[in-house]
Design a protein around this motif. Sequence first.
Motif, PDB file in Angstrom:
ATOM      1  N   THR A   4       0.833  -1.208   0.000  1.00  0.00           N
ATOM      2  CA  THR A   4       0.000   0.000   0.000  1.00  0.00           C
ATOM      3  C   THR A   4       0.866   1.256   0.000  1.00  0.00           C
ATOM      4  O   THR A   4       0.566   2.216  -0.709  1.00  0.00           O
ATOM      5  N   LYS A  10      -4.912   2.929  -0.409  1.00  0.00           N
ATOM      6  CA  LYS A  10      -5.431   2.720   0.941  1.00  0.00           C
ATOM      7  C   LYS A  10      -5.587   1.237   1.260  1.00  0.00           C
ATOM      8  O   LYS A  10      -5.171   0.777   2.327  1.00  0.00           O
ATOM      9  N   TYR A  11      -6.210   0.505   0.363  1.00  0.00           N
ATOM     10  CA  TYR A  11      -6.471  -0.918   0.573  1.00  0.00           C
ATOM     11  C   TYR A  11      -5.547  -1.752  -0.321  1.00  0.00           C
ATOM     12  O   TYR A  11      -5.359  -1.420  -1.502  1.00  0.00           O
ATOM     13  N   ILE A  13      -5.589  -3.991  -2.506  1.00  0.00           N
ATOM     14  CA  ILE A  13      -6.396  -4.753  -3.464  1.00  0.00           C
ATOM     15  C   ILE A  13      -6.181  -4.220  -4.864  1.00  0.00           C
ATOM     16  O   ILE A  13      -6.241  -3.008  -5.105  1.00  0.00           O
ATOM     17  N   GLY A  34     -10.032   3.402  -3.059  1.00  0.00           N
ATOM     18  CA  GLY A  34      -8.839   3.106  -2.287  1.00  0.00           C
ATOM     19  C   GLY A  34      -8.037   1.921  -2.751  1.00  0.00           C
ATOM     20  O   GLY A  34      -6.998   1.595  -2.164  1.00  0.00           O
ATOM     21  N   GLY A  35      -8.492   1.239  -3.821  1.00  0.00           N
ATOM     22  CA  GLY A  35      -7.740   0.129  -4.376  1.00  0.00           C
ATOM     23  C   GLY A  35      -6.888   0.580  -5.546  1.00  0.00           C
ATOM     24  O   GLY A  35      -6.744   1.779  -5.808  1.00  0.00           O
ATOM     25  N   GLY A 185      -1.209  -8.460  -0.314  1.00  0.00           N
ATOM     26  CA  GLY A 185      -2.407  -7.910  -0.924  1.00  0.00           C
ATOM     27  C   GLY A 185      -3.068  -8.956  -1.781  1.00  0.00           C
ATOM     28  O   GLY A 185      -2.611 -10.101  -1.876  1.00  0.00           O
ATOM     29  N   ILE A 292     -15.389  -3.091  -1.868  1.00  0.00           N
ATOM     30  CA  ILE A 292     -14.049  -3.062  -1.275  1.00  0.00           C
ATOM     31  C   ILE A 292     -14.109  -2.848   0.234  1.00  0.00           C
ATOM     32  O   ILE A 292     -13.470  -3.581   1.004  1.00  0.00           O
ATOM     33  N   THR A 293     -14.861  -1.857   0.668  1.00  0.00           N
ATOM     34  CA  THR A 293     -14.904  -1.571   2.104  1.00  0.00           C
ATOM     35  C   THR A 293     -15.518  -2.729   2.885  1.00  0.00           C
ATOM     36  O   THR A 293     -15.032  -3.091   3.963  1.00  0.00           O
ATOM     37  N   PHE A 296     -12.971  -5.681   3.202  1.00  0.00           N
ATOM     38  CA  PHE A 296     -11.877  -5.469   4.147  1.00  0.00           C
ATOM     39  C   PHE A 296     -12.377  -5.386   5.586  1.00  0.00           C
ATOM     40  O   PHE A 296     -11.655  -5.762   6.513  1.00  0.00           O
ATOM     41  N   GLN A 297     -13.613  -4.953   5.791  1.00  0.00           N
ATOM     42  CA  GLN A 297     -14.210  -5.061   7.127  1.00  0.00           C
ATOM     43  C   GLN A 297     -14.359  -6.527   7.510  1.00  0.00           C
ATOM     44  O   GLN A 297     -14.057  -6.919   8.653  1.00  0.00           O
ATOM     45  N   GLN A 300     -10.877  -7.995   8.292  1.00  0.00           N
ATOM     46  CA  GLN A 300     -10.392  -7.595   9.606  1.00  0.00           C
ATOM     47  C   GLN A 300     -11.100  -8.365  10.707  1.00  0.00           C
ATOM     48  O   GLN A 300     -10.468  -8.781  11.699  1.00  0.00           O
TER      49      GLN A 300
END
Length: 317
Positions: A4, A10-11, A13, A34-35, A185, A292-293, A296-297, A300
Amino acid sequence: MSITRLLGIKYPIFQGAMAQIALAPLVGAVSNAGGLGIIASGGLSANQLREEIRKTREITDKPFAVNLMLMMPNIPELIDVVIEEDVKIVTTGAGTPAPYMETFKNHQILVIPVVPSVKIAKKMETLGADAIVAEGTEAGGHVGETTTMALLPQVVDAVSIPVIGAGGIADGRGIAAAFALGAQGVQIGTRFLTTIECPTHPNFKQAVIDANDTSTTVTGRSLGGPVRSIKNEMIKAYLELENKKASREELEQLSLGSLRKAVHEGNVEQGSVMAGQIAGLCNKITTAEEMITTMFQEAQHVLDRMASLSLVEKEWI
């Protein structure tokens, strides 16, 4: 350095460089989310690639890349466009970037080859690649023979540069698994086919949504270029010809223009609906940002849960 930070995203991916699909609308949306959006230059002229780069910049001011299929006869012209338009990241496939590596380095362009084996990954590191995408056979489109689960940790152990896992990833669990295997990634293609910004015919998206775990198959092994797609009338006819040892000319005639038929015309029976084995998890249309969000949530959450697990009973230790 983390992938990253290296790429300014940001991500961790990458959006897969799907031919005739990974163009400005999708690429810009992924980068804005963010990818790393990646323009698929395969089949484009130099002018068309320049237009896609400029359209992408109208959508986003975030980093994005261009994928170069190195077997294309106009690769020198495409590389000139990449340089002239000041694109600083390229991914490569279908050939070696060796003849162009010095040019890339002279223009501070990061080079990230997509590879199907440990042997090729090591060669790419020796050439000066900045990172590697290790893609398993579960992926859609052109594939190798080794599964992601087997390929990824072996590539991670074989090279010292960042490794991106690809093939069979469509949710947070897959992302967490890739990181558990040593990736920094992931690259995802099939899941992006069911995003609002993906510029494909609605029939194409619906074919992916309707797919399950056994919906795809691989054609073209007899030609040395295996391709994974969703089964349909054309694929069935192609496999029958392959089994009869048909000539390259017969097979190419059957599949001529098939990707265009599916992507642009929506003919998902006579066209080529390239998608990965993970299509069965791609059952909802969302925006690229939501996809994407959410993933990644989920990832995590999986990693947090795993951190609290004990795989060995303490009284046995």
